[in-house]
Design an enzyme around this catalytic site. Structure first.
Site, PDB file in Angstrom:
ATOM      1  N   SER A 288     -12.384  32.351  37.647  1.00  0.00           N
ATOM      2  CA  SER A 288     -13.150  31.250  38.210  1.00  0.00           C
ATOM      3  C   SER A 288     -14.538  31.198  37.572  1.00  0.00           C
ATOM      4  O   SER A 288     -14.660  31.017  36.363  1.00  0.00           O
ATOM      5  CB  SER A 288     -13.224  31.386  39.731  1.00  0.00           C
ATOM      6  OG  SER A 288     -13.710  30.202  40.324  1.00  0.00           O
TER       7      SER A 288
ATOM      8  N   GLU B 296      -7.700  25.828  33.967  1.00  0.00           N
ATOM      9  CA  GLU B 296      -7.343  25.764  35.387  1.00  0.00           C
ATOM     10  C   GLU B 296      -8.569  25.332  36.168  1.00  0.00           C
ATOM     11  O   GLU B 296      -9.682  25.396  35.663  1.00  0.00           O
ATOM     12  CB  GLU B 296      -6.826  27.117  35.884  1.00  0.00           C
ATOM     13  CG  GLU B 296      -7.846  28.246  35.852  1.00  0.00           C
ATOM     14  CD  GLU B 296      -8.771  28.301  37.056  1.00  0.00           C
ATOM     15  OE1 GLU B 296      -8.347  27.896  38.162  1.00  0.00           O
ATOM     16  OE2 GLU B 296      -9.929  28.733  36.890  1.00  0.00           O
TER      17      GLU B 296
ATOM     18  N   HIS C  81      -6.469  29.950  40.380  1.00  0.00           N
ATOM     19  CA  HIS C  81      -6.625  30.088  41.817  1.00  0.00           C
ATOM     20  C   HIS C  81      -5.244  30.017  42.472  1.00  0.00           C
ATOM     21  O   HIS C  81      -4.262  29.686  41.844  1.00  0.00           O
ATOM     22  CB  HIS C  81      -7.522  28.987  42.368  1.00  0.00           C
ATOM     23  CG  HIS C  81      -8.944  29.073  41.889  1.00  0.00           C
ATOM     24  ND1 HIS C  81      -9.331  28.608  40.640  1.00  0.00           N
ATOM     25  CD2 HIS C  81     -10.057  29.564  42.462  1.00  0.00           C
ATOM     26  CE1 HIS C  81     -10.637  28.808  40.487  1.00  0.00           C
ATOM     27  NE2 HIS C  81     -11.107  29.385  41.571  1.00  0.00           N
TER      28      HIS C  81
END
EC number: 3.4.17.13
Length: 290
Positions: A104, A195, A257
């Site tokens: 992330s 992502e 995630h």
């Protein structure tokens, strides 16, 4: 990594939950790893895990500690990019290779560790996040850290073909945020993992357009699309923006995630194979999870 290695946990982004962090420490100790915590790992300053100076100091101290084999980021959130110009990259380079684990917001660190230190890094679940309690996620993380793991398989082929190259990328929002800085990425000759979470398709379009217009995708060899949690249906816009690059594109990989969350080595040589809709790779001369 081997049993008995020391892992340092730091918080370069958002503040960690003490209960979740303690659970993650117990899991890592169960693998035979020694765990030490950064001095400011549980600090909180608004949406950040303490001041920029303290977060950078923890990360650098952990990396430069000769007893530490790996630096794990407690969680993502926001704030890692604020540290990039505060770290002494020359001192970190002299400290030798380490394993960096995170995902992330940690995409910013993955990218600059690759460019400044020339090291592969592990994009995977973090110790103060719920994903580590998922058995599939945990088993795959262990395999990535200690041995060999199978390729990551997706469920959708958007453009057929086979491509090889060093894997780069990570969280789309963080990659777009680096455009126009001295850390702007270049995917020339590389495979790219993308992502994100909680981004509407129009925002995904905007970030892809920014990267495309900045020339970041020039010379890319292949694209692997991970999870898009709470992003609606992003595949139409991803296909519209990425297929004109005329490279193999696979989607639906459980990376990013969500749960399960597989681990991949960024900065390692990878292969995208649309016949098996998979991303695999080599690290240190052996097959590793990608």
């Amino acid at each position: 990594m081997r049993a008995g290695d020391t892992v340092a946990i730091v918080s370069p982004s958002g503040p960690a939950n003490a209960t979740l962090l303690a659970r993650g420490v117990r899991l890592l100790e169960g693998l035979g790893l020694k765990v030490v915590l950064g001095e400011h790992v549980l600090d909180r300053e608004g949406f950040l895990a303490g001041s920029d100076a303290d977060r950078a100091a923890d990360l650098q101290a952990a990396w430069c500690d000769p007893a530490v084999s790996a630096v794990f980021c407690s969680r993502g959130g926001y704030g890692a990019a604020r540290l990039l110009d505060l770290l002494d990259w020359a001192a970190m380079r002299e400290a030798g290779p380490k394993v960096l684990l995170g995902s992330s917001d940690i995409t910013a660190l993955h990218h600059v560790v690759a460019t400044e230190l020339g090291l592969p890094t592990l994009h995977g679940p973090m110790p103060a996040c719920d994903a580590v309690t998922d058995p599939v996620t945990w088993d795959n993380l262990q395999a990535a850290l200690f041995g060999q793991a199978p390729p990551v398989t997706g469920d959708t082929v958007l453009r057929e073909g086979r491509a090889e190259g060093v894997l780069a990328g990570g969280n789309l929002s963080l990659l777009a945020s680096l455009c126009g800085t001295r850390h702007q990425p270049s995917f020339a000759g590389r495979l790219v993992l993308l992502e994100d979470i909680a981004e509407h398709p129009y925002r995904i379009d905007r970030m892809l357009t920014q990267l495309l217009q900045s020339g970041v995708f020039d010379g890319v060899r292949g694209i692997a699309l991970g999870s898009w949690v709470d992003c609606g249906d992003p595949l139409p816009v991803l296909a519209e923006r990425l297929l004109p690059l005329d490279v193999p594109v696979i989607a639906g990989l459980p990376v990013g995630h969500g749960t399960p969350q597989w681990s991949v080595w960024l900065g390692a040589l990878g292969v995208i194979d649309t016949e098996s809709c998979s991303l695999s790779g080599r690290l240190g001369g052996s097959e590793q999870a990608m």
